[in-house]
Design an enzyme around this catalytic site. Sequence first.
Site, PDB file in Angstrom:
ATOM      1  N   TYR A  92       0.800  -1.217   0.000  1.00  0.00           N
ATOM      2  CA  TYR A  92       0.000   0.000   0.000  1.00  0.00           C
ATOM      3  C   TYR A  92       0.837   1.273   0.000  1.00  0.00           C
ATOM      4  O   TYR A  92       0.317   2.363   0.204  1.00  0.00           O
ATOM      5  CB  TYR A  92      -1.005  -0.020   1.164  1.00  0.00           C
ATOM      6  N   HIS A 115      -3.935 -16.984   6.671  1.00  0.00           N
ATOM      7  CA  HIS A 115      -2.678 -17.507   6.096  1.00  0.00           C
ATOM      8  C   HIS A 115      -1.592 -16.435   5.983  1.00  0.00           C
ATOM      9  O   HIS A 115      -0.438 -16.753   5.753  1.00  0.00           O
ATOM     10  CB  HIS A 115      -2.932 -18.205   4.747  1.00  0.00           C
TER      11      HIS A 115
END
Length: 351
Positions: A148, A256
């Site tokens: 990001y 995960h």
Amino acid sequence: DSELKKEDLQRIIELMDGFKASKALFTSSKMGVFDLLQTRPGLDAAQVAQELKASVKGTECLLEACVALGLLKSKGRTGQSPMYENTHLATRFLLSDAPLSLQGYIRHCNDTVWPLFSHLESAVQDGSNQREKAFGKKSQDVFQDTYYNSKEVKLRFMNAMHSIAKVTGKAVATAFDLSKFKTACDIGGCTGAMAYEFTKAHPKLSVTVFDLPAVVEMSEHFHPLHTDNRVSFVAGDFFKDELPKADLYILARILHDWPDEKVHLLLSKIADACTPGCAVLIAETMLDGQTPYSALQSLNMLAQTDGTERTESQYADLLSKHGFRETRVVHTWNFLDAFIAIKIKRICLIA
Ligand code: SAM
């Protein structure tokens, strides 16, 4: 025995060549071969090369590799060069505007996963992600520090998530009878692609997508029409902020990404927000010791994140520590398996 068997040799060659096939797929997809041949089927290599502003020699080679891999068909013409068109596989999954387009994920594999996998040996030696080696920047949090940081990388990552969620969303959303749930919260729900599949499959369900502000501010980009008012977006950090209240918490490809300590932190927050009867629905590929997909995906998690893929019983164990029981699993044969567990009572065995 010392006799060389044809199928053994073929299998080992297939494995050795797997990376060449992947890279041929990534390259032809990124260069726009399939989109071009969809609008103009029947071009020859020289015409494709001209459109793509690439060499004729290189384009011929790439197009023939795509034919050999079942992505293109070629029609020979005596005395002339062959003409190319997309196969069913390419039309289904490789066009940028196909409903089940995997182009976003393919791009992520090429630009992010490929560089990480070139450091797999170090990942195995160190037991940790290779983001710094692959991208030259130190990063604590894969999302906030790596994906990001730039708008381009963020959109690429969101496109990747969007494409897989669209392909697998229906299988996950319809894996269980969810008719008793009225409200769901898709934790880390990214573009909302999975949430829309849930509302499509369950006409009485409303879904709140909870994700980081950097993601929520871009979500419009993926659903410009806002056709479904049962999907809403809330921005926040799932490790720090209060979670929206819901009967069902969806965790698709979230656990995960994180090691057990972080998973416990998130599950304890969800458990606090739940009353008995609420549920957690996990969508992950379950390690089953048989199919390569989940095992290879776990290597991907090793190289990319601080997490790992887990087995069904590992998920059941993590959840049971937060009072979630009665687990059920549906193996969807799609990218993600679906796992549900119901909140029984308020307990927490984690110190
Ligand atoms: N659930 C989506 C799917 O299956 O397509 C996206 C999965 S993606 C691997 C992980 C998601 O978790 C990203 O959308 C990311 O922005 C979000 N995420 C990561 N850290 C977060 C945090 N601390 N708080 C909220 N969302 C977070």
